[in-house]
Scaffold this motif. Structure first.
Motif, PDB file in Angstrom:
ATOM      1  N   ALA A 199       9.518   8.877 -12.952  1.00 33.39           N
ATOM      2  CA  ALA A 199       9.356  10.269 -11.526  1.00 33.39           C
ATOM      3  C   ALA A 199       8.253  11.371 -12.178  1.00 33.39           C
ATOM      4  O   ALA A 199       7.756  11.904 -11.045  1.00 33.39           O
ATOM      5  N   ALA A 200       7.739  10.902 -13.682  1.00 32.16           N
ATOM      6  CA  ALA A 200       6.401  11.994 -13.507  1.00 32.16           C
ATOM      7  C   ALA A 200       5.467  11.290 -12.993  1.00 32.16           C
ATOM      8  O   ALA A 200       4.661  12.121 -12.666  1.00 32.16           O
ATOM      9  N   VAL A 201       5.281  10.409 -13.242  1.00 36.51           N
ATOM     10  CA  VAL A 201       3.808   9.220 -12.855  1.00 36.51           C
ATOM     11  C   VAL A 201       4.212   9.128 -11.280  1.00 36.51           C
ATOM     12  O   VAL A 201       3.334  10.070 -10.669  1.00 36.51           O
ATOM     13  N   ASN A 202       5.228   9.242 -10.125  1.00 34.97           N
ATOM     14  CA  ASN A 202       5.713   9.505  -9.540  1.00 34.97           C
ATOM     15  C   ASN A 202       4.826  10.868  -9.142  1.00 34.97           C
ATOM     16  O   ASN A 202       4.549  11.415  -7.432  1.00 34.97           O
ATOM     17  N   LYS A 203       4.975  12.133  -9.803  1.00 37.72           N
ATOM     18  CA  LYS A 203       5.152  13.426  -9.357  1.00 37.72           C
ATOM     19  C   LYS A 203       3.555  13.657  -8.916  1.00 37.72           C
ATOM     20  O   LYS A 203       2.510  13.912  -8.285  1.00 37.72           O
ATOM     21  N   MET A 204       2.574  13.240 -10.233  1.00 36.66           N
ATOM     22  CA  MET A 204       1.138  13.258 -10.005  1.00 36.66           C
ATOM     23  C   MET A 204       0.748  12.434  -8.751  1.00 36.66           C
ATOM     24  O   MET A 204      -0.003  13.038  -8.419  1.00 36.66           O
ATOM     25  N   LEU A 205       1.171  11.394  -8.886  1.00 37.26           N
ATOM     26  CA  LEU A 205       0.827  10.494  -7.762  1.00 37.26           C
ATOM     27  C   LEU A 205       0.593  11.460  -5.984  1.00 37.26           C
ATOM     28  O   LEU A 205       0.441  10.790  -5.433  1.00 37.26           O
ATOM     29  N   ARG A 206       1.668  11.994  -6.066  1.00 32.09           N
ATOM     30  CA  ARG A 206       1.750  12.536  -5.140  1.00 32.09           C
ATOM     31  C   ARG A 206       1.115  13.598  -5.314  1.00 32.09           C
ATOM     32  O   ARG A 206       0.598  13.923  -3.673  1.00 32.09           O
ATOM     33  N   LYS A 207       0.993  14.431  -6.060  1.00 29.29           N
ATOM     34  CA  LYS A 207      -0.288  14.998  -6.279  1.00 29.29           C
ATOM     35  C   LYS A 207      -1.852  14.753  -5.830  1.00 29.29           C
ATOM     36  O   LYS A 207      -2.404  16.227  -5.220  1.00 29.29           O
ATOM     37  N   PHE A 208      -1.807  13.845  -6.543  1.00 30.31           N
ATOM     38  CA  PHE A 208      -3.398  12.769  -6.289  1.00 30.31           C
ATOM     39  C   PHE A 208      -3.269  12.098  -5.645  1.00 30.31           C
ATOM     40  O   PHE A 208      -3.345  11.065  -6.363  1.00 30.31           O
ATOM     41  N   PRO A 209      -3.004  11.890  -4.183  1.00 28.70           N
ATOM     42  CA  PRO A 209      -2.879  10.732  -3.152  1.00 28.70           C
ATOM     43  C   PRO A 209      -4.241   9.516  -3.550  1.00 28.70           C
ATOM     44  O   PRO A 209      -5.054  10.258  -3.568  1.00 28.70           O
ATOM     45  N   GLN A 210      -4.409   8.479  -3.114  1.00 33.61           N
ATOM     46  CA  GLN A 210      -5.096   7.615  -3.125  1.00 33.61           C
ATOM     47  C   GLN A 210      -5.971   7.752  -1.770  1.00 33.61           C
ATOM     48  O   GLN A 210      -5.636   8.399  -0.538  1.00 33.61           O
ATOM     49  N   PRO A 211      -7.229   7.868  -2.268  1.00 35.18           N
ATOM     50  CA  PRO A 211      -7.883   7.667  -0.658  1.00 35.18           C
ATOM     51  C   PRO A 211      -7.677   6.802   0.649  1.00 35.18           C
ATOM     52  O   PRO A 211      -7.554   5.971  -0.002  1.00 35.18           O
ATOM     53  N   PRO A 212      -8.454   6.938   1.237  1.00 38.75           N
ATOM     54  CA  PRO A 212      -7.418   5.493   2.690  1.00 38.75           C
ATOM     55  C   PRO A 212      -9.251   4.811   2.437  1.00 38.75           C
ATOM     56  O   PRO A 212     -10.051   4.909   1.554  1.00 38.75           O
ATOM     57  N   HIS A 213      -8.119   3.345   2.691  1.00 34.16           N
ATOM     58  CA  HIS A 213      -9.425   2.180   2.693  1.00 34.16           C
ATOM     59  C   HIS A 213      -9.318   1.792   3.332  1.00 34.16           C
ATOM     60  O   HIS A 213      -8.956   1.733   4.515  1.00 34.16           O
ATOM     61  N   SER A 214     -10.597   0.973   4.032  1.00 34.11           N
ATOM     62  CA  SER A 214     -11.258   0.698   5.421  1.00 34.11           C
ATOM     63  C   SER A 214     -11.145  -1.350   5.020  1.00 34.11           C
ATOM     64  O   SER A 214     -11.928  -1.657   5.937  1.00 34.11           O
ATOM     65  N   ILE A 215     -10.648  -2.003   3.901  1.00 38.55           N
ATOM     66  CA  ILE A 215     -10.946  -3.308   3.769  1.00 38.55           C
ATOM     67  C   ILE A 215      -9.200  -3.597   4.157  1.00 38.55           C
ATOM     68  O   ILE A 215      -8.186  -3.390   4.570  1.00 38.55           O
ATOM     69  N   LYS A 216      -9.901  -4.974   5.339  1.00 39.13           N
ATOM     70  CA  LYS A 216      -8.667  -4.998   6.280  1.00 39.13           C
ATOM     71  C   LYS A 216      -7.873  -6.466   5.906  1.00 39.13           C
ATOM     72  O   LYS A 216      -8.830  -7.103   5.418  1.00 39.13           O
ATOM     73  N   PRO A 217      -7.120  -6.854   5.519  1.00 38.37           N
ATOM     74  CA  PRO A 217      -6.490  -8.081   4.938  1.00 38.37           C
ATOM     75  C   PRO A 217      -6.729  -9.023   6.106  1.00 38.37           C
ATOM     76  O   PRO A 217      -6.551  -8.866   7.410  1.00 38.37           O
ATOM     77  N   LYS A 218      -7.030  -9.936   5.788  1.00 38.28           N
ATOM     78  CA  LYS A 218      -6.747 -11.568   6.660  1.00 38.28           C
ATOM     79  C   LYS A 218      -5.800 -12.699   7.074  1.00 38.28           C
ATOM     80  O   LYS A 218      -5.236 -11.970   6.255  1.00 38.28           O
TER      81      LYS A 218
END
Length: 131
Positions: A112-131
């Motif tokens: 729960a604590a890790v999810n709370k931190m990840l909501r504060k600092f989300p991952q940046p969007p990526h431009s890699i497209k899977p094939k």
């Protein structure tokens, strides 16, 4: 007499390009190499690991030495039972700490604590497209 056929006809064939440097099996991206913005909720079943292996092995060794006579290994059995009671109390305390989720438990943050931190600092969007 020398043979001139090989040098004369070699010039008419096209030269083969050197192909050893080309990748034979190119890497296919199945999923983008980025982290998710959450982790799964998993409850630790035995947070501190196996605690009473020493007393258990001593009890089994006593049984083996005494032809599995239970009455001759009372001392080792009592030590094992005490260890199991202490381990159950410690596990209960750790599970209560995990349920509150306010502090680290065994050097780890709970999910729960890790999810709370990840909501504060989300991952940046990526431009890699899977094939």
């Amino acid at each position: 007499m020398t043979r001139l056929t090989v040098p004369l006809f070699a010039a008419k064939r096209p030269l083969k390009k050197f192909t050893n440097y080309l990748p034979k099996h190119p890497y296919k991206i199945l999923l983008p190499p980025v982290l998710k913005n959450n982790v799964q909720n998993v409850v630790l079943s035995d947070p501190q690991g196996k605690q009473c292996l020493g007393p258990m092995s001593e009890l089994m060794q006593c049984w083996k030495n005494n032809d599995f006579a239970v009455d001759k290994c009372v001392k080792e059995n009592n030590v094992l039972q005490d260890c199991m009671k202490k381990a159950a109390i410690e596990d209960q305390k750790i599970k209560e700490k995990i349920a509150t989720g306010k502090e680290k438990v065994l050097g780890r943050y709970n999910n729960a604590a890790v999810n709370k931190m990840l909501r504060k600092f989300p991952q940046p969007p990526h431009s890699i497209k899977p094939k």
